[in-house]
Scaffold this motif. Sequence first.
Motif, PDB file in Angstrom:
ATOM      1  N   ILE A  54       0.831  -1.205   0.000  1.00 19.40           N
ATOM      2  CA  ILE A  54       0.000   0.000   0.000  1.00 19.40           C
ATOM      3  C   ILE A  54       0.866   1.256   0.000  1.00 19.40           C
ATOM      4  O   ILE A  54       0.614   2.203  -0.748  1.00 19.40           O
ATOM      5  N   VAL A  55       1.898   1.271   0.854  1.00 19.84           N
ATOM      6  CA  VAL A  55       2.760   2.454   0.964  1.00 19.84           C
ATOM      7  C   VAL A  55       3.564   2.687  -0.305  1.00 19.84           C
ATOM      8  O   VAL A  55       3.619   3.817  -0.829  1.00 19.84           O
ATOM      9  N   LEU A  56       4.189   1.635  -0.830  1.00 20.42           N
ATOM     10  CA  LEU A  56       5.168   1.789  -1.903  1.00 20.42           C
ATOM     11  C   LEU A  56       4.603   1.649  -3.315  1.00 20.42           C
ATOM     12  O   LEU A  56       5.192   2.173  -4.267  1.00 20.42           O
ATOM     13  N   ILE A  57       3.474   0.965  -3.465  1.00 21.97           N
ATOM     14  CA  ILE A  57       2.952   0.685  -4.804  1.00 21.97           C
ATOM     15  C   ILE A  57       1.535   1.236  -5.011  1.00 21.97           C
ATOM     16  O   ILE A  57       1.300   2.057  -5.894  1.00 21.97           O
ATOM     17  N   ASP A  58       0.607   0.798  -4.178  1.00 27.22           N
ATOM     18  CA  ASP A  58      -0.800   1.163  -4.384  1.00 27.22           C
ATOM     19  C   ASP A  58      -1.063   2.622  -4.048  1.00 27.22           C
ATOM     20  O   ASP A  58      -1.860   3.285  -4.707  1.00 27.22           O
ATOM     21  N   GLY A  59      -0.405   3.131  -2.999  1.00 32.52           N
ATOM     22  CA  GLY A  59      -0.563   4.534  -2.613  1.00 32.52           C
ATOM     23  C   GLY A  59      -1.853   4.794  -1.839  1.00 32.52           C
ATOM     24  O   GLY A  59      -2.623   3.872  -1.539  1.00 32.52           O
ATOM     25  N   PRO A  60      -2.073   6.060  -1.490  1.00 33.14           N
ATOM     26  CA  PRO A  60      -1.235   7.231  -1.787  1.00 33.14           C
ATOM     27  C   PRO A  60      -0.016   7.330  -0.866  1.00 33.14           C
ATOM     28  O   PRO A  60       0.067   6.635   0.138  1.00 33.14           O
ATOM     29  N   TRP A  61       0.918   8.217  -1.230  1.00 35.69           N
ATOM     30  CA  TRP A  61       2.158   8.379  -0.484  1.00 35.69           C
ATOM     31  C   TRP A  61       1.875   9.053   0.855  1.00 35.69           C
ATOM     32  O   TRP A  61       1.277  10.121   0.915  1.00 35.69           O
ATOM     33  N   PRO A  62       2.290   8.428   1.966  1.00 35.49           N
ATOM     34  CA  PRO A  62       1.904   8.934   3.296  1.00 35.49           C
ATOM     35  C   PRO A  62       2.507  10.286   3.677  1.00 35.49           C
ATOM     36  O   PRO A  62       1.962  10.973   4.537  1.00 35.49           O
ATOM     37  N   LEU A  63       3.621  10.681   3.053  1.00 36.59           N
ATOM     38  CA  LEU A  63       4.253  11.946   3.422  1.00 36.59           C
ATOM     39  C   LEU A  63       3.585  13.151   2.754  1.00 36.59           C
ATOM     40  O   LEU A  63       3.850  14.298   3.136  1.00 36.59           O
ATOM     41  N   THR A  64       2.729  12.887   1.764  1.00 40.74           N
ATOM     42  CA  THR A  64       2.074  13.983   1.054  1.00 40.74           C
ATOM     43  C   THR A  64       0.548  13.904   1.080  1.00 40.74           C
ATOM     44  O   THR A  64      -0.116  14.880   0.715  1.00 40.74           O
ATOM     45  N   HIS A  65      -0.010  12.773   1.505  1.00 45.27           N
ATOM     46  CA  HIS A  65      -1.465  12.595   1.463  1.00 45.27           C
ATOM     47  C   HIS A  65      -2.032  12.196   2.830  1.00 45.27           C
ATOM     48  O   HIS A  65      -2.909  11.352   2.943  1.00 45.27           O
ATOM     49  N   THR A  66      -1.506  12.787   3.884  1.00 47.54           N
ATOM     50  CA  THR A  66      -2.039  12.513   5.218  1.00 47.54           C
ATOM     51  C   THR A  66      -3.442  13.101   5.360  1.00 47.54           C
ATOM     52  O   THR A  66      -3.723  14.189   4.855  1.00 47.54           O
ATOM     53  N   GLY A  67      -4.297  12.365   6.037  1.00 47.87           N
ATOM     54  CA  GLY A  67      -5.654  12.841   6.281  1.00 47.87           C
ATOM     55  C   GLY A  67      -6.631  12.591   5.156  1.00 47.87           C
ATOM     56  O   GLY A  67      -7.791  13.006   5.236  1.00 47.87           O
ATOM     57  N   TYR A  68      -6.199  11.905   4.101  1.00 51.92           N
ATOM     58  CA  TYR A  68      -7.076  11.644   2.966  1.00 51.92           C
ATOM     59  C   TYR A  68      -8.036  10.485   3.273  1.00 51.92           C
ATOM     60  O   TYR A  68      -7.784   9.682   4.174  1.00 51.92           O
ATOM     61  N   PRO A  69      -9.145  10.373   2.519  1.00 48.77           N
ATOM     62  CA  PRO A  69     -10.102   9.275   2.750  1.00 48.77           C
ATOM     63  C   PRO A  69      -9.445   7.907   2.601  1.00 48.77           C
ATOM     64  O   PRO A  69      -8.526   7.726   1.790  1.00 48.77           O
ATOM     65  N   ASN A  70      -9.930   6.946   3.354  1.00 48.07           N
ATOM     66  CA  ASN A  70      -9.393   5.584   3.306  1.00 48.07           C
ATOM     67  C   ASN A  70      -9.752   4.915   1.983  1.00 48.07           C
ATOM     68  O   ASN A  70     -10.876   5.055   1.494  1.00 48.07           O
TER      69      ASN A  70
END
Length: 245
Positions: A54-70
């Motif tokens: 999820i972190v490295l391939i599927d996304g979104p990138w956690p350092l730029t998309h914090t707080g986004y919908p699950n």
Amino acid sequence: MMASILLQVACSFLVWLLLYRSFGCWNKHRTPEWSCRLVTLAHGVVVTFLSGYIVLIDGPWPLTHTGYPNTTLQAGLMCLTLGYFIFDLSWCIYFNSEGILMLLHHALSICGTVIVLALGQSATEVNAVVFVSEITNPLLQLRWFLRDMGCYHSLVGDVVDFLFIALFLTLRIVAGAWIVHSVALSSRTILTLKWGVLAMYLVSLGFLLDILHFARRKMLQKYCTWKSKNPGGELPASNGYLPAR
């Protein structure tokens, strides 16, 4: 939606519980901790691969998309992990097997996952925390099994310890600091989760103190062993070559 989440969490809890019971039946001559650690090992491997994907391939990138919908995959992983932590925390309390730091780690994990599932957002950063936290877990369990089987004091044991410490420092401490920083600056992440992520990082620092103490003790033991085999620390006269006849 909430009914579906509750059902997934309940199913996850039952899966881990049944797996624990199955391991107990297959290893009747072993202690309950042996079966529980097999479950923990299985969870660590599965969750590390899923959260890493999820972190490295599927996304979104956690350092730029914090707080986004699950995403659907993130929510499924949160349910899987929540069921496990409920099982493991219950086991630890029942057998009184862990210290306050580990119990706090489990409690924070449960609270954070519940909040993320209830809000329907911020699974991105929590999944990243799960990834950097769980990636060292299989090595930790492998170390325990090596000790239990009397195989720890070997090259394999040294390699496992080295990999565990290296991964802990690079991912849980260094990468973890980046995650905490991005969450703290996020305008989407709620304040409760920000404090929760910070608390998890402080728990990791608590574990780090134990790990550094262990590493220092092991290095001293290695040095004392080498010293006893090489009194005076001098090289042999032949310097590795056959002595002259």
